[in-house]
Write an enzyme that holds these catalytic residues in place. Structure first.
Site, PDB file in Angstrom:
ATOM      1  N   ARG A   1      13.416   4.920   9.757  1.00 36.78           N
ATOM      2  CA  ARG A   1      13.740   3.662   8.466  1.00 36.78           C
ATOM      3  C   ARG A   1      12.856   3.603   7.183  1.00 36.78           C
ATOM      4  O   ARG A   1      13.666   3.197   6.046  1.00 36.78           O
ATOM      5  CB  ARG A   1      14.143   2.588   9.043  1.00 36.78           C
ATOM      6  CG  ARG A   1      12.128   1.729   9.808  1.00 36.78           C
ATOM      7  CD  ARG A   1      12.947   1.062  11.253  1.00 36.78           C
ATOM      8  NE  ARG A   1      11.638   0.121  11.610  1.00 36.78           N
ATOM      9  CZ  ARG A   1      11.175   0.737  12.799  1.00 36.78           C
ATOM     10  NH1 ARG A   1      11.336   1.720  12.965  1.00 36.78           N
ATOM     11  NH2 ARG A   1      10.948   0.308  13.291  1.00 36.78           N
TER      12      ARG A   1
ATOM     13  N   PHE B   1     -19.284  -5.759  -7.498  1.00 41.03           N
ATOM     14  CA  PHE B   1     -17.772  -5.065  -7.113  1.00 41.03           C
ATOM     15  C   PHE B   1     -18.599  -4.485  -6.414  1.00 41.03           C
ATOM     16  O   PHE B   1     -17.218  -4.556  -4.903  1.00 41.03           O
ATOM     17  CB  PHE B   1     -17.659  -4.330  -8.571  1.00 41.03           C
ATOM     18  CG  PHE B   1     -16.331  -3.515  -8.161  1.00 41.03           C
ATOM     19  CD1 PHE B   1     -15.173  -3.142  -8.638  1.00 41.03           C
ATOM     20  CD2 PHE B   1     -16.465  -2.445  -8.000  1.00 41.03           C
ATOM     21  CE1 PHE B   1     -14.202  -2.747  -8.689  1.00 41.03           C
ATOM     22  CE2 PHE B   1     -15.782  -1.027  -7.613  1.00 41.03           C
ATOM     23  CZ  PHE B   1     -14.021  -1.587  -7.889  1.00 41.03           C
TER      24      PHE B   1
ATOM     25  N   ARG C   1       8.319  -2.948   2.962  1.00 43.13           N
ATOM     26  CA  ARG C   1       9.225  -3.038   4.241  1.00 43.13           C
ATOM     27  C   ARG C   1      10.104  -2.114   4.086  1.00 43.13           C
ATOM     28  O   ARG C   1      10.953  -1.566   3.053  1.00 43.13           O
ATOM     29  CB  ARG C   1       9.531  -3.995   4.811  1.00 43.13           C
ATOM     30  CG  ARG C   1       8.041  -4.640   4.945  1.00 43.13           C
ATOM     31  CD  ARG C   1       8.451  -6.021   6.065  1.00 43.13           C
ATOM     32  NE  ARG C   1       9.480  -6.015   7.205  1.00 43.13           N
ATOM     33  CZ  ARG C   1      10.361  -6.724   8.212  1.00 43.13           C
ATOM     34  NH1 ARG C   1      10.316  -8.230   7.383  1.00 43.13           N
ATOM     35  NH2 ARG C   1      10.321  -6.346   9.522  1.00 43.13           N
ATOM     36  N   HIS C   2      10.670  -0.903   5.600  1.00 41.33           N
ATOM     37  CA  HIS C   2      12.015  -0.174   4.367  1.00 41.33           C
ATOM     38  C   HIS C   2      13.117  -1.524   4.522  1.00 41.33           C
ATOM     39  O   HIS C   2      12.682  -2.691   4.528  1.00 41.33           O
ATOM     40  CB  HIS C   2      11.924   0.089   6.151  1.00 41.33           C
ATOM     41  CG  HIS C   2      12.293  -0.609   7.325  1.00 41.33           C
ATOM     42  ND1 HIS C   2      13.456  -1.024   7.751  1.00 41.33           N
ATOM     43  CD2 HIS C   2      10.753  -0.788   8.349  1.00 41.33           C
ATOM     44  CE1 HIS C   2      12.540  -1.825   8.278  1.00 41.33           C
ATOM     45  NE2 HIS C   2      11.278  -1.862   9.518  1.00 41.33           N
TER      46      HIS C   2
ATOM     47  N   HIS D   1       6.581  -0.983   7.096  1.00 35.11           N
ATOM     48  CA  HIS D   1       7.007  -1.664   8.150  1.00 35.11           C
ATOM     49  C   HIS D   1       5.928  -3.029   8.521  1.00 35.11           C
ATOM     50  O   HIS D   1       4.780  -3.328   8.042  1.00 35.11           O
ATOM     51  CB  HIS D   1       6.807  -1.446  10.030  1.00 35.11           C
ATOM     52  CG  HIS D   1       7.108   0.511  10.367  1.00 35.11           C
ATOM     53  ND1 HIS D   1       8.688   0.198  10.363  1.00 35.11           N
ATOM     54  CD2 HIS D   1       6.827   1.306   9.820  1.00 35.11           C
ATOM     55  CE1 HIS D   1       9.103   1.585  10.551  1.00 35.11           C
ATOM     56  NE2 HIS D   1       7.914   1.879  10.393  1.00 35.11           N
TER      57      HIS D   1
ATOM     58  N   GLU E   1       5.004   1.310  12.862  1.00 36.55           N
ATOM     59  CA  GLU E   1       5.522   0.578  13.019  1.00 36.55           C
ATOM     60  C   GLU E   1       4.160   0.208  14.390  1.00 36.55           C
ATOM     61  O   GLU E   1       4.114   0.869  15.670  1.00 36.55           O
ATOM     62  CB  GLU E   1       6.621  -0.057  13.546  1.00 36.55           C
ATOM     63  CG  GLU E   1       7.312  -2.048  13.917  1.00 36.55           C
ATOM     64  CD  GLU E   1       5.504  -2.986  12.893  1.00 36.55           C
ATOM     65  OE1 GLU E   1       4.475  -2.857  12.477  1.00 36.55           O
ATOM     66  OE2 GLU E   1       6.849  -3.674  12.058  1.00 36.55           O
TER      67      GLU E   1
ATOM     68  N   ASN F   1      16.967  -4.677  13.127  1.00 39.02           N
ATOM     69  CA  ASN F   1      16.491  -6.211  12.126  1.00 39.02           C
ATOM     70  C   ASN F   1      17.941  -6.133  12.822  1.00 39.02           C
ATOM     71  O   ASN F   1      17.741  -8.169  13.213  1.00 39.02           O
ATOM     72  CB  ASN F   1      15.973  -6.301  11.047  1.00 39.02           C
ATOM     73  CG  ASN F   1      15.184  -5.388  10.517  1.00 39.02           C
ATOM     74  OD1 ASN F   1      15.036  -4.278   9.356  1.00 39.02           O
ATOM     75  ND2 ASN F   1      14.061  -5.533  11.821  1.00 39.02           N
TER      76      ASN F   1
HETATM   77  P1  ATP Z   1     -24.973  -8.310 -12.933  1.00 37.92           P
HETATM   78  O1  ATP Z   1     -26.501  -7.633 -12.628  1.00 37.92           O
HETATM   79  O2  ATP Z   1     -24.984  -9.256 -14.186  1.00 37.92           O
HETATM   80  O3  ATP Z   1     -24.536  -9.536 -12.086  1.00 37.92           O
HETATM   81  P2  ATP Z   1     -23.127  -6.018 -11.490  1.00 37.92           P
HETATM   82  O4  ATP Z   1     -24.600  -4.252 -11.833  1.00 37.92           O
HETATM   83  O5  ATP Z   1     -23.304  -7.457  -9.981  1.00 37.92           O
HETATM   84  O6  ATP Z   1     -23.675  -7.014 -12.758  1.00 37.92           O
HETATM   85  P3  ATP Z   1     -20.852  -6.683 -11.686  1.00 37.92           P
HETATM   86  O7  ATP Z   1     -19.897  -7.827 -12.035  1.00 37.92           O
HETATM   87  O8  ATP Z   1     -20.314  -5.901 -10.107  1.00 37.92           O
HETATM   88  O9  ATP Z   1     -21.791  -5.843 -11.504  1.00 37.92           O
HETATM   89  O10 ATP Z   1     -19.640  -5.417 -12.720  1.00 37.92           O
HETATM   90  C1  ATP Z   1     -18.490  -5.407 -12.521  1.00 37.92           C
HETATM   91  C2  ATP Z   1     -17.645  -4.062 -13.742  1.00 37.92           C
HETATM   92  O11 ATP Z   1     -18.220  -2.926 -12.810  1.00 37.92           O
HETATM   93  C3  ATP Z   1     -16.508  -4.097 -13.426  1.00 37.92           C
HETATM   94  O12 ATP Z   1     -15.063  -3.831 -14.394  1.00 37.92           O
HETATM   95  C4  ATP Z   1     -16.218  -2.764 -11.946  1.00 37.92           C
HETATM   96  O13 ATP Z   1     -15.254  -1.813 -13.083  1.00 37.92           O
HETATM   97  C5  ATP Z   1     -17.750  -1.928 -13.077  1.00 37.92           C
HETATM   98  N1  ATP Z   1     -18.262  -1.001 -11.784  1.00 37.92           N
HETATM   99  C6  ATP Z   1     -17.720  -0.930 -10.787  1.00 37.92           C
HETATM  100  N2  ATP Z   1     -18.723  -0.116  -9.563  1.00 37.92           N
HETATM  101  C7  ATP Z   1     -19.566   0.959 -10.747  1.00 37.92           C
HETATM  102  C8  ATP Z   1     -20.362   1.318 -10.924  1.00 37.92           C
HETATM  103  N3  ATP Z   1     -20.766   2.333 -10.080  1.00 37.92           N
HETATM  104  N4  ATP Z   1     -20.888   2.138 -11.909  1.00 37.92           N
HETATM  105  C9  ATP Z   1     -20.611   1.228 -12.990  1.00 37.92           C
HETATM  106  N5  ATP Z   1     -19.591   0.541 -13.027  1.00 37.92           N
HETATM  107  C10 ATP Z   1     -19.313   0.273 -12.191  1.00 37.92           C
HETATM  108  O1  F6P Z   2      10.696  -6.942  13.740  1.00 38.24           O
HETATM  109  C1  F6P Z   2      10.610  -6.070  13.335  1.00 38.24           C
HETATM  110  C2  F6P Z   2       9.784  -5.590  13.160  1.00 38.24           C
HETATM  111  O2  F6P Z   2       8.975  -4.572  12.492  1.00 38.24           O
HETATM  112  C3  F6P Z   2       9.086  -4.515  14.647  1.00 38.24           C
HETATM  113  O3  F6P Z   2       9.242  -3.756  14.571  1.00 38.24           O
HETATM  114  C4  F6P Z   2       7.636  -4.990  15.341  1.00 38.24           C
HETATM  115  O4  F6P Z   2       7.493  -5.423  16.601  1.00 38.24           O
HETATM  116  C5  F6P Z   2       7.703  -6.677  14.038  1.00 38.24           C
HETATM  117  O5  F6P Z   2       8.249  -6.203  13.646  1.00 38.24           O
HETATM  118  C6  F6P Z   2       6.102  -6.926  14.138  1.00 38.24           C
HETATM  119  O6  F6P Z   2       6.312  -8.382  13.671  1.00 38.24           O
HETATM  120  P1  F6P Z   2       5.608  -9.490  14.925  1.00 38.24           P
HETATM  121  O7  F6P Z   2       4.026  -8.830  14.976  1.00 38.24           O
HETATM  122  O8  F6P Z   2       5.603 -10.862  13.648  1.00 38.24           O
HETATM  123  O9  F6P Z   2       6.705  -9.062  16.336  1.00 38.24           O
END
Ligand code: ATP
Ligand code: F6P
Length: 430
Positions: free
Chosen positions: A263, A11, A212-213, A348, A283, A219
């Site tokens: 907006r 994770f 988005r707004h 935005h 934006e 627009n």
């Molecule tokens: P394995 O060694 O079997 O691969 P792992 O340690 O990689 O196990 P994960 O597969 O990452 O374990 O487990 C995921 C679960 O751990 C998720 O349910 C997540 O919510 C939980 N989790 C995430 N961070 C922590 C943490 N710091 N301590 C305990 N559990 C955690």
């Molecule tokens: O048109 C709406 C808008 O939020 C603009 O204000 C902005 O410049 C643009 O979209 C960003 O989109 P693109 O990166 O695709 O131009």
């Protein structure tokens, strides 16, 4: 990584890789479990008993292959941060990793996840382990019992990191998520960024809503940027938003984040929640092109127009910003989002694309081209290895502001592109 099974190592690894990749730092996770599965697809707990010689050989082979691939990735693909995702539970194993890293001029940092909360471990097993490929077709109760036995086998040999013996190592020890964090010899900027990031992670269930707004006057006029008010239809969306949010959030309390522009604030005006304005959510700044239509930009600055289409992520408007610039200013927003629980962000088009890209792991070449239609509420639900997406359409018509590649007209090809949101969501799982 260091830690017993089901302590969140995968994770945490996946989150670090996603965060760094979003910041354009080339990163990759090498999960030793998937290498091991090639030699032992569905082993039972006895396979992880340290005295099982044949199994030990297969396990050593798996980690050796993962490390070899990792070193090749560093040298051939100019990787920057690799994560070796395994239990790495003995001092001997860590010494071997350290030596290989030093020989290859790689700076190692050990990140241990320690957890003695038995209920949490059981929840983790139910959450991700009983459905893992290791237990395909096996009854969840049988799988849970076997996994607990697997953990017990690891516990026989497990040696946590410690500040005496390991004082020369760069390491972080996270105890019970981030209740306590021990940091030892963390010296470089990148290491400290990673440490700060992991310290902000939590695993409480929560949602993030993005919108988005509502449709704005600009627009309708096909102008970009500016600080115009909402159109009639935009105001209707603002009126409907509380109902949409309630349907999706129930009686959860949430906080609304808007930009500082009119907006987004008009869009949030009827929401009965605490509101916070962030300049970082404004934006993308179109600089000299602010207030122009894409057609006017193409006419006045044809070379810029073409350059932006060719590399939209990197292109920086004259006197304005690029998508890369926006990502950099959004970093504190992402960090704060990781710390928080239920948040609704009203922002935005370009900013929303960047935030969405972080959660959904969308590559830079694609994110500036994603279609995020107006009058649509997006709900993200971060889960262990993926983020689930739900799109809620308000059923209030709005113009399309989507401009595809190679044209200056807006609205074309939006419906095709709209699908990408769904496709990406289903791809983002382990
Ligand atoms: P394995 O060694 O079997 O691969 P792992 O340690 O990689 O196990 P994960 O597969 O990452 O374990 O487990 C995921 C679960 O751990 C998720 O349910 C997540 O919510 C939980 N989790 C995430 N961070 C922590 C943490 N710091 N301590 C305990 N559990 C955690
Ligand atoms: O048109 C709406 C808008 O939020 C603009 O204000 C902005 O410049 C643009 O979209 C960003 O989109 P693109 O990166 O695709 O131009």
């Amino acid at each position: 990584m260091v830690g017993l099974p089901a302590r969140g190592k995968s994770f945490i690894s996946q989150k670090i890789v996603r965060y760094l990749s979003w910041l354009s730092i080339k990163s990759k996770c090498f999960n030793v479990g998937s290498y091991r599965r090639q030699g032992a697809p569905r082993p039972s707990a006895g396979f992880f008993d340290a005295s099982n010689k044949e199994a030990y050989r297969i396990r050593e082979q798996a980690v050796a292959q993962a490390v070899e691939d990792m070193m090749n990735w560093f040298s051939d693909e100019e990787g920057v941060v690799a994560i070796l995702d395994a239990t790495n539970s003995t001092k001997e194993r860590r010494k071997w990793i350290l030596r290989l890293c030093r020989e290859n001029s790689i700076e190692p940092m050990f990140l241990e996840s320690w957890c003695d909360d038995k209920d949490l471990v059981l929840r983790n097993i139910a959450d991700v382990k009983t459905s893992s490929p290791d237990y395909k077709g096996i009854d969840p109760d049988v799988a849970t019992a076997d996994f607990l036995e697997r953990i017990a086998n690891y516990e026989q040999v497990y040696q946590p990191l410690d500040t005496t013996d390991d004082r020369d190592l760069t390491f972080v020890r996270m105890i019970n998520i981030a209740q306590q964090v021990i940091i030892n010899k963390v010296e470089t900027y990148l290491e400290s960024r990673i440490v700060f990031y992991v310290m902000n992670l939590h695993i409480k269930p929560r949602y993030i809503w993005l919108s988005r707004h509502g449709e704005s006057i600009y627009n309708i006029e096909k102008k970009i940027g500016g600080d115009s008010s909402l159109s009639e239809r935009g105001l209707k969306y603002a009126k409907k938003l509380p109902e949409l949010v309630r349907e999706s959030a129930g009686d959860r309390d949430l906080t609304v984040w808007t930009s500082t522009l009119i907006r987004t604030q008009e869009t949030a005006q009827h929401l009965p929640y605490k509101q916070l304005q962030w300049k970082a959510l404004d934006e993308l700044d179109a600089g000299e092109c602010d207030g122009m239509t894409y057609e006017e930009i193409e006419e006045k600055f044809p070379e810029d127009f073409k350059a932006r289409d060719e590399d939209k992520y990197e292109y920086r408007y004259r006197g304005g910003e690029s998508y890369r610039d926006v990502v950099i200013r959004l970093e504190p927003i992402i960090m704060e989002l990781e710390r928080q629980e239920n948040i609704l962000i009203i922002t935005h088009q370009a900013v929303l694309r960047c935030i969405y890209a972080y959660f959904m792991n969308v590559p830079q070449e694609e994110s500036p081209w994603m279609s995020i239609p107006l009058h649509t509420l997006i709900r993200l639900e971060p889960r262990a290895y993926a983020t689930h997406v739900t799109k809620i359409k308000a059923d209030i018509p709005a113009v399309s502001t989507y401009k595809g590649k190679g044209t200056s007209r807006v609205g074309e090809s939006e419906s095709d592109n709209d699908k990408s949101l769904h496709v990406l969501s289903s791809l983002n799982s382990k």
